[in-house]
Structure formats: C-alpha cells, structure tokens
Write a protein that holds these residues in place. Structure first.
Motif, PDB file in Angstrom:
ATOM      1  N   GLU A   1      12.125  16.001  -0.853  1.00  0.00           N
ATOM      2  CA  GLU A   1      11.299  15.598  -1.985  1.00  0.00           C
ATOM      3  C   GLU A   1      12.088  14.623  -2.856  1.00  0.00           C
ATOM      4  N   LEU A   2      11.411  13.606  -3.369  1.00  0.00           N
ATOM      5  CA  LEU A   2      12.035  12.611  -4.229  1.00  0.00           C
ATOM      6  C   LEU A   2      11.263  12.508  -5.530  1.00  0.00           C
ATOM      7  N   LYS A   3      11.965  12.106  -6.576  1.00  0.00           N
ATOM      8  CA  LYS A   3      11.293  11.777  -7.830  1.00  0.00           C
ATOM      9  C   LYS A   3      11.894  10.486  -8.370  1.00  0.00           C
ATOM     10  N   GLU A   4      11.046   9.687  -9.019  1.00  0.00           N
ATOM     11  CA  GLU A   4      11.517   8.435  -9.599  1.00  0.00           C
ATOM     12  C   GLU A   4      12.071   8.720 -10.982  1.00  0.00           C
TER      13      GLU A   4
ATOM     14  N   GLY B   1       0.789  -1.222   0.000  1.00  0.00           N
ATOM     15  CA  GLY B   1       0.000   0.000   0.000  1.00  0.00           C
ATOM     16  C   GLY B   1       0.822   1.273   0.000  1.00  0.00           C
ATOM     17  N   GLU B   2       2.135   1.171  -0.018  1.00  0.00           N
ATOM     18  CA  GLU B   2       3.030   2.325   0.048  1.00  0.00           C
ATOM     19  C   GLU B   2       3.579   2.611  -1.356  1.00  0.00           C
ATOM     20  N   SER B   3       3.529   3.861  -1.779  1.00  0.00           N
ATOM     21  CA  SER B   3       4.101   4.214  -3.083  1.00  0.00           C
ATOM     22  C   SER B   3       5.631   4.176  -3.002  1.00  0.00           C
ATOM     23  N   ASN B   4       6.265   4.167  -4.168  1.00  0.00           N
ATOM     24  CA  ASN B   4       7.732   4.181  -4.210  1.00  0.00           C
ATOM     25  C   ASN B   4       8.277   5.422  -3.508  1.00  0.00           C
ATOM     26  N   ILE B   5       7.658   6.577  -3.759  1.00  0.00           N
ATOM     27  CA  ILE B   5       8.112   7.835  -3.153  1.00  0.00           C
ATOM     28  C   ILE B   5       7.901   7.808  -1.635  1.00  0.00           C
ATOM     29  N   GLU B   6       6.740   7.358  -1.182  1.00  0.00           N
ATOM     30  CA  GLU B   6       6.479   7.261   0.267  1.00  0.00           C
ATOM     31  C   GLU B   6       7.500   6.349   0.931  1.00  0.00           C
ATOM     32  N   ALA B   7       7.792   5.219   0.296  1.00  0.00           N
ATOM     33  CA  ALA B   7       8.759   4.269   0.859  1.00  0.00           C
ATOM     34  C   ALA B   7      10.149   4.890   0.922  1.00  0.00           C
TER      35      ALA B   7
ATOM     36  N   ASN C   1      26.692 -15.339   1.690  1.00  0.00           N
ATOM     37  CA  ASN C   1      25.979 -15.998   2.786  1.00  0.00           C
ATOM     38  C   ASN C   1      24.815 -16.870   2.299  1.00  0.00           C
ATOM     39  N   GLY C   2      24.705 -17.084   0.975  1.00  0.00           N
ATOM     40  CA  GLY C   2      23.660 -17.943   0.439  1.00  0.00           C
ATOM     41  C   GLY C   2      22.379 -17.217   0.069  1.00  0.00           C
ATOM     42  N   LEU C   3      22.268 -15.946   0.417  1.00  0.00           N
ATOM     43  CA  LEU C   3      21.085 -15.159   0.063  1.00  0.00           C
ATOM     44  C   LEU C   3      21.277 -14.541  -1.322  1.00  0.00           C
ATOM     45  N   THR C   4      20.163 -14.205  -1.968  1.00  0.00           N
ATOM     46  CA  THR C   4      20.212 -13.573  -3.287  1.00  0.00           C
ATOM     47  C   THR C   4      19.226 -12.413  -3.333  1.00  0.00           C
ATOM     48  N   GLU C   5      19.706 -11.278  -3.803  1.00  0.00           N
ATOM     49  CA  GLU C   5      18.829 -10.148  -4.083  1.00  0.00           C
ATOM     50  C   GLU C   5      18.339 -10.321  -5.509  1.00  0.00           C
ATOM     51  N   HIS C   6      17.037 -10.391  -5.705  1.00  0.00           N
ATOM     52  CA  HIS C   6      16.439 -10.422  -7.050  1.00  0.00           C
ATOM     53  C   HIS C   6      15.332  -9.385  -7.012  1.00  0.00           C
ATOM     54  N   GLU C   7      15.650  -8.199  -7.510  1.00  0.00           N
ATOM     55  CA  GLU C   7      14.770  -7.060  -7.266  1.00  0.00           C
ATOM     56  C   GLU C   7      14.421  -6.295  -8.532  1.00  0.00           C
ATOM     57  N   LEU C   8      13.204  -5.783  -8.533  1.00  0.00           N
ATOM     58  CA  LEU C   8      12.806  -4.750  -9.475  1.00  0.00           C
ATOM     59  C   LEU C   8      12.992  -3.453  -8.691  1.00  0.00           C
ATOM     60  N   ASP C   9      14.087  -2.772  -8.983  1.00  0.00           N
ATOM     61  CA  ASP C   9      14.551  -1.644  -8.181  1.00  0.00           C
ATOM     62  C   ASP C   9      14.133  -0.321  -8.812  1.00  0.00           C
ATOM     63  N   HIS C  10      13.397   0.493  -8.045  1.00  0.00           N
ATOM     64  CA  HIS C  10      12.971   1.826  -8.475  1.00  0.00           C
ATOM     65  C   HIS C  10      13.994   2.824  -7.960  1.00  0.00           C
ATOM     66  N   VAL C  11      14.617   3.573  -8.872  1.00  0.00           N
ATOM     67  CA  VAL C  11      15.659   4.532  -8.496  1.00  0.00           C
ATOM     68  C   VAL C  11      15.027   5.905  -8.318  1.00  0.00           C
ATOM     69  N   LEU C  12      15.225   6.466  -7.108  1.00  0.00           N
ATOM     70  CA  LEU C  12      14.653   7.753  -6.717  1.00  0.00           C
ATOM     71  C   LEU C  12      15.778   8.742  -6.448  1.00  0.00           C
ATOM     72  N   ILE C  13      15.578  10.003  -6.846  1.00  0.00           N
ATOM     73  CA  ILE C  13      16.595  11.018  -6.564  1.00  0.00           C
ATOM     74  C   ILE C  13      15.969  12.202  -5.835  1.00  0.00           C
ATOM     75  N   GLY C  14      16.825  12.905  -5.086  1.00  0.00           N
ATOM     76  CA  GLY C  14      16.407  14.090  -4.366  1.00  0.00           C
ATOM     77  C   GLY C  14      17.627  14.935  -4.060  1.00  0.00           C
ATOM     78  N   SER C  15      17.399  16.088  -3.390  1.00  0.00           N
ATOM     79  CA  SER C  15      18.524  16.952  -3.032  1.00  0.00           C
ATOM     80  C   SER C  15      18.457  17.314  -1.552  1.00  0.00           C
ATOM     81  N   PHE C  16      19.654  17.529  -0.996  1.00  0.00           N
ATOM     82  CA  PHE C  16      19.795  17.840   0.429  1.00  0.00           C
ATOM     83  C   PHE C  16      21.183  18.428   0.617  1.00  0.00           C
ATOM     84  N   ASN C  17      21.305  19.433   1.482  1.00  0.00           N
ATOM     85  CA  ASN C  17      22.599  20.087   1.681  1.00  0.00           C
ATOM     86  C   ASN C  17      23.091  20.061   3.125  1.00  0.00           C
ATOM     87  N   GLY C  18      22.361  19.417   4.007  1.00  0.00           N
ATOM     88  CA  GLY C  18      22.768  19.404   5.411  1.00  0.00           C
ATOM     89  C   GLY C  18      23.573  18.170   5.769  1.00  0.00           C
ATOM     90  N   ASN C  19      23.686  17.941   7.068  1.00  0.00           N
ATOM     91  CA  ASN C  19      24.346  16.750   7.587  1.00  0.00           C
ATOM     92  C   ASN C  19      23.278  15.758   8.026  1.00  0.00           C
TER      93      ASN C  19
END
Length: 172
Positions: free
Chosen positions: A91-94, A71-77, A106-124
């Motif tokens: 703020e993020l955009k896909e 129920g969570e959008s890519n941006i919300e997540a 370790n025997g695990l595998t990442e198999h993902e449909l990965d959504h790439v999001l970008i944003g800007s920030f100038n602090g620490n």
C-alpha cells in the motif's frame, strides 16, 4: 512502443503527452513519482540504478521512481513500478509533490512535477536486473550523512528531495 510522459503545468493540470526521450531532450515539465519504502525499523530501502540506465547509472536513489501513464493515478503508477523494478507491491500513500529541474551530462534534463509516495515492506525485493543493480536499507539519518560525504553517488532528484523535504519524510 515508446513510453510517453504526461506534460503538465505547475498546478499538475495535464497539457498533453510526449515521448519520454523527447521530453527529456526538450526539458519539458512532466508528471513523475518517487516511491520511498520503509521497514519496521524505520529504514529506507534504497536502490542502485542498473548500469544500463540511460542516465544516472549505478547511482543510489529512493526505492523506485518513474512516470505515470495516461489514465493512471499516482498510487497505481507507484504500485506498478514498484512491482516492475523491485518485485513486490504494498500500500502507498502520497505525502507531497514538488517541481525540480536537473540537467545531466548526456544532454538530457529531468524537469518533473514529482509526487512522493511512501509505503512499508519488511521482506527482500526480487530485483529486476534491467532496472536495479542492488539495494540496501538505511535510516534517513544515515542516508543524509552519507549524502553529505559522498554526494556524487546519489541521483539528482534524490538529493533534491532530501534537501527540500527531509522533514516531510521523517514525519510521514
């Protein structure tokens, strides 16, 4: 409560849910996201994963990444996880998505449909020590040069994003 991931087909249609660890044990395709935060100087904020992470500990990667909840959008997540790991939101955009598969020692595998999001920030950031060991700012060109020289210190998905989509990040 164990975290669950959203199982998807190659077109990102939801097929069901599964406990995260089980999905990684069975290498089942599931939805994920990767956040890339840039500052006004054009530098990318990288994070070093915490030593306690169950895979890829202490490796350098993009600003943050995780899995969407039902129920969570890519941006919300992305915003939720950015706050949880790095202690800030913005703020993020896909910009694109891709599928990758990466087995780990370790025997695990990442198999993902990965959504790439970008944003800007100038602090620490205010790092969550359970998730993040350290952070640094680097230009994409600096990251690429260091990745070519020291590939073993970067996460599998981060290297794949750079190999397949460097031009999409530089023009985002």
């Amino acid at each position: 409560m164990e975290e669950r991931v959203i199982l998807v087909d190659e077109n990102d249609n939801q097929l069901g849910v599964m406990p995260k660890m089980e999905a990684h044990e069975k290498a089942v395709l599931h939805r994920a996201f990767s956040v890339f935060i840039f500052n006004d100087k054009g530098q990318l904020m990288l994070q070093q994963r915490a030593a306690c992470k169950y895979h890829s500990p202490l490796l350098w990667t993009n600003t943050c990444c995780s899995h969407q909840r039902e129920g969570e959008s890519n941006i919300e997540a992305g915003r939720r996880r950015l706050q949880e790991e790095m202690g800030f939101t913005t703020e993020l955009k896909e910009v694109f998505s891709f599928i990758y598969k990466a087995p780990f020692d370790n025997g695990l595998t990442e198999h993902e449909l990965d959504h790439v999001l970008i944003g800007s920030f100038n602090g620490n950031p205010n790092l969550n020590a359970d998730e993040v060991e350290d952070y640094k700012w680097m230009t994409l060109q600096e990251v690429k040069a260091d990745m070519d020289k020291n590939p073993s210190i970067y996460t599998a998905w981060f290297k794949i994003i750079f190999d397949k989509s460097f031009d999409k990040l530089t023009h985002a």
